[in-house]
Scaffold this motif. Sequence first.
Motif, PDB file in Angstrom:
ATOM      1  N   THR A  12      -2.805  26.714  -6.414  1.00 18.61           N
ATOM      2  CA  THR A  12      -2.307  26.788  -4.966  1.00 18.61           C
ATOM      3  C   THR A  12      -3.275  28.700  -4.630  1.00 18.61           C
ATOM      4  O   THR A  12      -3.863  28.975  -4.167  1.00 18.61           O
ATOM      5  CB  THR A  12      -0.696  27.801  -4.740  1.00 18.61           C
ATOM      6  OG1 THR A  12      -0.499  26.338  -4.660  1.00 18.61           O
ATOM      7  CG2 THR A  12      -0.425  28.799  -3.464  1.00 18.61           C
ATOM      8  N   GLN A  59      -6.442  29.421  -6.413  1.00 18.57           N
ATOM      9  CA  GLN A  59      -8.289  28.333  -6.459  1.00 18.57           C
ATOM     10  C   GLN A  59      -8.057  27.968  -4.625  1.00 18.57           C
ATOM     11  O   GLN A  59      -9.078  28.968  -4.291  1.00 18.57           O
ATOM     12  CB  GLN A  59      -8.442  27.432  -7.082  1.00 18.57           C
ATOM     13  CG  GLN A  59      -7.541  26.034  -7.072  1.00 18.57           C
ATOM     14  CD  GLN A  59      -8.146  25.383  -7.752  1.00 18.57           C
ATOM     15  OE1 GLN A  59      -7.413  25.308  -8.579  1.00 18.57           O
ATOM     16  NE2 GLN A  59      -9.052  24.266  -7.797  1.00 18.57           N
ATOM     17  N   PHE A  60      -6.653  27.923  -3.865  1.00 20.00           N
ATOM     18  CA  PHE A  60      -6.664  27.341  -3.028  1.00 20.00           C
ATOM     19  C   PHE A  60      -6.622  28.539  -1.550  1.00 20.00           C
ATOM     20  O   PHE A  60      -7.160  28.555   0.050  1.00 20.00           O
ATOM     21  CB  PHE A  60      -6.370  25.899  -1.916  1.00 20.00           C
ATOM     22  CG  PHE A  60      -7.328  25.039  -2.797  1.00 20.00           C
ATOM     23  CD1 PHE A  60      -8.198  24.996  -2.747  1.00 20.00           C
ATOM     24  CD2 PHE A  60      -6.404  24.317  -4.270  1.00 20.00           C
ATOM     25  CE1 PHE A  60      -9.382  23.682  -2.910  1.00 20.00           C
ATOM     26  CE2 PHE A  60      -7.517  23.554  -4.647  1.00 20.00           C
ATOM     27  CZ  PHE A  60      -8.456  22.807  -3.673  1.00 20.00           C
ATOM     28  N   ALA A  61      -6.782  29.511  -2.552  1.00 20.49           N
ATOM     29  CA  ALA A  61      -5.673  30.569  -0.840  1.00 20.49           C
ATOM     30  C   ALA A  61      -6.956  31.140   0.274  1.00 20.49           C
ATOM     31  O   ALA A  61      -5.967  30.970   1.368  1.00 20.49           O
ATOM     32  CB  ALA A  61      -5.795  31.686  -2.184  1.00 20.49           C
ATOM     33  N   ARG A  62      -8.388  31.089  -0.215  1.00 19.07           N
ATOM     34  CA  ARG A  62      -9.059  31.004   0.714  1.00 19.07           C
ATOM     35  C   ARG A  62      -8.692  30.047   2.459  1.00 19.07           C
ATOM     36  O   ARG A  62      -8.611  29.929   3.717  1.00 19.07           O
ATOM     37  CB  ARG A  62     -10.314  30.572   0.627  1.00 19.07           C
ATOM     38  CG  ARG A  62     -11.242  31.646   1.408  1.00 19.07           C
ATOM     39  CD  ARG A  62     -12.715  31.881   1.618  1.00 19.07           C
ATOM     40  NE  ARG A  62     -13.314  31.891   2.525  1.00 19.07           N
ATOM     41  CZ  ARG A  62     -14.615  32.866   2.652  1.00 19.07           C
ATOM     42  NH1 ARG A  62     -14.999  33.314   1.733  1.00 19.07           N
ATOM     43  NH2 ARG A  62     -15.511  32.897   4.053  1.00 19.07           N
ATOM     44  N   GLU A  63      -8.775  28.802   1.792  1.00 12.54           N
ATOM     45  CA  GLU A  63      -9.019  27.577   2.776  1.00 12.54           C
ATOM     46  C   GLU A  63      -7.693  27.616   3.197  1.00 12.54           C
ATOM     47  O   GLU A  63      -7.267  27.286   4.569  1.00 12.54           O
ATOM     48  CB  GLU A  63      -8.611  26.270   2.100  1.00 12.54           C
ATOM     49  CG  GLU A  63     -10.368  26.008   1.672  1.00 12.54           C
ATOM     50  CD  GLU A  63      -9.952  26.637   0.064  1.00 12.54           C
ATOM     51  OE1 GLU A  63     -10.029  27.044  -0.662  1.00 12.54           O
ATOM     52  OE2 GLU A  63     -11.907  25.558  -0.427  1.00 12.54           O
ATOM     53  N   ARG A 119      -5.783  30.461   3.984  1.00 12.78           N
ATOM     54  CA  ARG A 119      -5.400  31.346   4.991  1.00 12.78           C
ATOM     55  C   ARG A 119      -7.239  30.648   6.372  1.00 12.78           C
ATOM     56  O   ARG A 119      -6.296  31.017   7.554  1.00 12.78           O
ATOM     57  CB  ARG A 119      -6.428  33.234   4.426  1.00 12.78           C
ATOM     58  CG  ARG A 119      -5.745  33.983   5.444  1.00 12.78           C
ATOM     59  CD  ARG A 119      -7.085  35.611   4.064  1.00 12.78           C
ATOM     60  NE  ARG A 119      -8.244  34.817   3.601  1.00 12.78           N
ATOM     61  CZ  ARG A 119      -9.054  34.923   2.523  1.00 12.78           C
ATOM     62  NH1 ARG A 119      -7.464  35.126   1.185  1.00 12.78           N
ATOM     63  NH2 ARG A 119      -9.804  34.759   2.204  1.00 12.78           N
ATOM     64  N   ASP A 120      -7.873  30.305   5.739  1.00 15.05           N
ATOM     65  CA  ASP A 120      -9.067  30.513   6.874  1.00 15.05           C
ATOM     66  C   ASP A 120      -7.714  28.938   7.749  1.00 15.05           C
ATOM     67  O   ASP A 120      -8.953  29.183   9.364  1.00 15.05           O
ATOM     68  CB  ASP A 120     -10.150  29.731   6.270  1.00 15.05           C
ATOM     69  CG  ASP A 120     -11.059  30.597   5.091  1.00 15.05           C
ATOM     70  OD1 ASP A 120     -10.777  31.874   5.586  1.00 15.05           O
ATOM     71  OD2 ASP A 120     -12.241  30.300   5.025  1.00 15.05           O
ATOM     72  N   ARG A 121      -6.995  28.601   7.530  1.00 12.35           N
ATOM     73  CA  ARG A 121      -6.793  27.680   7.856  1.00 12.35           C
ATOM     74  C   ARG A 121      -5.189  27.627   9.012  1.00 12.35           C
ATOM     75  O   ARG A 121      -4.137  27.207   9.572  1.00 12.35           O
ATOM     76  CB  ARG A 121      -6.606  25.967   7.395  1.00 12.35           C
ATOM     77  CG  ARG A 121      -7.696  25.330   6.773  1.00 12.35           C
ATOM     78  CD  ARG A 121      -7.866  23.898   6.265  1.00 12.35           C
ATOM     79  NE  ARG A 121      -8.409  23.214   6.436  1.00 12.35           N
ATOM     80  CZ  ARG A 121      -8.843  23.496   5.278  1.00 12.35           C
ATOM     81  NH1 ARG A 121      -9.264  23.926   4.809  1.00 12.35           N
ATOM     82  NH2 ARG A 121     -10.298  22.525   5.352  1.00 12.35           N
ATOM     83  N   THR A 146       0.757  28.403   6.577  1.00 14.84           N
ATOM     84  CA  THR A 146       1.053  29.810   5.786  1.00 14.84           C
ATOM     85  C   THR A 146       2.445  28.814   4.698  1.00 14.84           C
ATOM     86  O   THR A 146       3.007  29.648   4.397  1.00 14.84           O
ATOM     87  CB  THR A 146       2.388  30.327   6.843  1.00 14.84           C
ATOM     88  OG1 THR A 146       2.568  30.059   7.767  1.00 14.84           O
ATOM     89  CG2 THR A 146       1.183  31.525   7.580  1.00 14.84           C
TER      90      THR A 146
END
Length: 134
Positions: A92, A94-98, A100-102, A105
């Motif tokens: 989770t 390391q993929f926070a940006r992905e 957020r961008d999608r 939640t």
Amino acid sequence: MAGELKKRVVVIGEDDEPIATLMRDAINDEAPYQSVVVSDGALVLETVRQVRADLLILDIMMPGLSGFEVFDRVRADPEIRHMPVLFVSAATPQFAREFRDRGITEVVSKPFDLNDLLGRVRVLCPADAGGSAT
């Protein structure tokens, strides 16, 4: 069968067999739910359509398609784009940006508490919402 409530169908996209089995069994122990496990991301969309899923639980890293690729295809498909999707992943942070961008939640980090996971399933896929009458 007459008068019986239609079970809410949960598709679990998870390739880690012990975790997939744990989630499947816990969800199936809840009377209003029926879950099915798909371990290959490429088969998740086909399964979602076949079983008319009410909720999709996705891991990020799976063979075939990643959870993000599956999510993108779900959201691009007019027939299933509004289906709730819950991510369950050990990766989770390391993929926070992905996420957020999608606009994602609904995320549960591994290791997870089974009661927390079931609580999320109940919120995202209420048993009393009823299935589609076809």
